[in-house]
Design a protein around this motif. Structure first.
Motif, mmCIF file in Angstrom:
data_model
loop_
_atom_site.group_PDB
_atom_site.id
_atom_site.type_symbol
_atom_site.label_atom_id
_atom_site.label_comp_id
_atom_site.label_asym_id
_atom_site.label_seq_id
_atom_site.Cartn_x
_atom_site.Cartn_y
_atom_site.Cartn_z
ATOM 1 N N LYS A 222 -24.666 -19.963 9.738
ATOM 2 C CA LYS A 222 -24.520 -18.870 10.681
ATOM 3 C C LYS A 222 -26.192 -18.326 10.750
ATOM 4 N N ARG A 223 -26.349 -18.190 12.163
ATOM 5 C CA ARG A 223 -27.675 -17.416 12.313
ATOM 6 C C ARG A 223 -27.488 -15.910 12.382
ATOM 7 N N TRP A 224 -28.243 -15.038 11.922
ATOM 8 C CA TRP A 224 -28.020 -13.545 11.854
ATOM 9 C C TRP A 224 -29.179 -13.004 12.616
ATOM 10 N N PRO A 225 -28.962 -12.338 13.695
ATOM 11 C CA PRO A 225 -30.101 -11.624 14.604
ATOM 12 C C PRO A 225 -30.455 -10.743 13.615
ATOM 13 N N ASP A 226 -31.950 -10.268 13.887
ATOM 14 C CA ASP A 226 -32.705 -8.943 13.229
ATOM 15 C C ASP A 226 -31.664 -7.683 13.162
ATOM 16 N N ASP A 227 -31.398 -7.256 14.593
ATOM 17 C CA ASP A 227 -30.606 -6.153 14.631
ATOM 18 C C ASP A 227 -29.300 -6.034 13.718
ATOM 19 N N LEU A 228 -28.667 -7.337 13.531
ATOM 20 C CA LEU A 228 -27.458 -7.208 12.650
ATOM 21 C C LEU A 228 -27.952 -7.315 11.159
ATOM 22 N N LYS A 229 -28.852 -8.060 10.746
ATOM 23 C CA LYS A 229 -29.473 -7.692 9.681
ATOM 24 C C LYS A 229 -29.717 -6.275 9.131
ATOM 25 N N ALA A 230 -30.541 -5.420 10.136
ATOM 26 C CA ALA A 230 -30.897 -4.337 10.033
ATOM 27 C C ALA A 230 -29.714 -3.326 9.708
ATOM 28 N N GLN A 231 -28.574 -3.707 10.562
ATOM 29 C CA GLN A 231 -27.436 -2.769 10.584
ATOM 30 C C GLN A 231 -26.725 -3.009 9.055
#
Length: 255
Positions: free
Chosen positions: A25-34
């Motif tokens: 699964k790829r995690w976008p940076d905005d979701l990582k930050a959230q």
């Protein structure tokens, strides 16, 4: 005669179950930050946050580390301090007595994906230049006389200002503490760091270009010289190779 046997001594055939997953699964940076911000809330437990979002606790710890390094921008909440416009006055009150050592002082400004760190005891002129940027646009405007060197090979972006300054001095032969600016790139082309001594403190500029990458020179050994206009174009994501300073000969005598 029924061939079916209920003999319990008969060995059972092994059953193999195969689960077909969707891949990594790829995690976008905005979701990582959230997710990182959620794990940093008071009383939050990393394992519970990871289970709630379907990721591993090791990933959450890595995203928290990247947030501390400025590589992930955490979303602002109602209880979080945010930047406000700075109003400059001609007369300022006397500065309060310093409570800490000058070497430990760190001023960090982060706007629109760009981050600047000033270490030491920055003067009023330096802070005015940093904080005088508008809330809509934040750009680094180097003086035309500044000597700028670009390290063409990628470096470890976990290094801070002191680590990059030491790398520039010992490996590249250019000491930022002597008034030169050294530009570093990461393995990913969308990140840049610049270290320079402004006369009162060591400054580190960090930026991530969203949606594309910076136009970097070819990866070769050593450094490349760049002028201030080319650096400004590079930081804006433009093709800096099209910008050339005209050669103006110095007059031998006044007209």
């Amino acid at each position: 005669m029924d061939d079916h046997s209920d003999d319990i001594r008969r060995p059972l055939s092994p059953r193999i179950e195969v689960y077909a997953g969707a891949g990594r699964k790829r995690w976008p940076d905005d979701l990582k930050a959230q997710i990182a911000a959620e794990s940093l809330e008071p009383g939050a437990i990393v394992t519970d946050v990871a289970r709630r979002h379907g990721c591993r606790p090791q990933q959450v710890h890595d995203w928290r580390r990247r947030a501390r390094l400025g590589q992930l921008v955490l979303p602002a909440s109602a209880d979080t301090l945010s930047f406000v416009p700075v109003v400059s006055e001609s007369a300022l009150p006397a500065a309060a007595e310093a409570t800490g050592s000058p070497e430990a002082a760190v001023v960090t400004v982060e706007l629109q994906g760009a981050r600047v760190e000033v270490r030491g005891t920055p003067g009023l002129a330096v802070l005015s230049d940093v904080l005088g940027a508008s809330t809509d646009t934040f750009m680094l405007m180097p003086p035309a006389s500044l000597m700028i060197y670009v390290a063409t090979q990628p470096v470890d972006f976990r290094k801070g200002a002191e680590g990059l300054a030491l790398l520039a001095k010992e490996t590249l032969g250019h000491d930022p503490m002597k008034g030169v600016a050294v530009v570093f790139r990461a393995k990913r082309a969308d990140r840049v760091k610049i270290v320079v001594w402004d006369g009162s403190g060591l400054v580190m500029y960090w930026k991530r270009l969203d949606g594309s990458g910076f136009k970097w020179p070819p990866i070769v050994a050593g450094v490349m010289r760049m002028n201030a206009a080319q650096l400004s174009a590079l930081l804006a994501g433009m093709d800096w190779t099209r910008m050339h300073a005209p050669r103006i000969p110095q007059p031998k005598a006044l007209a």
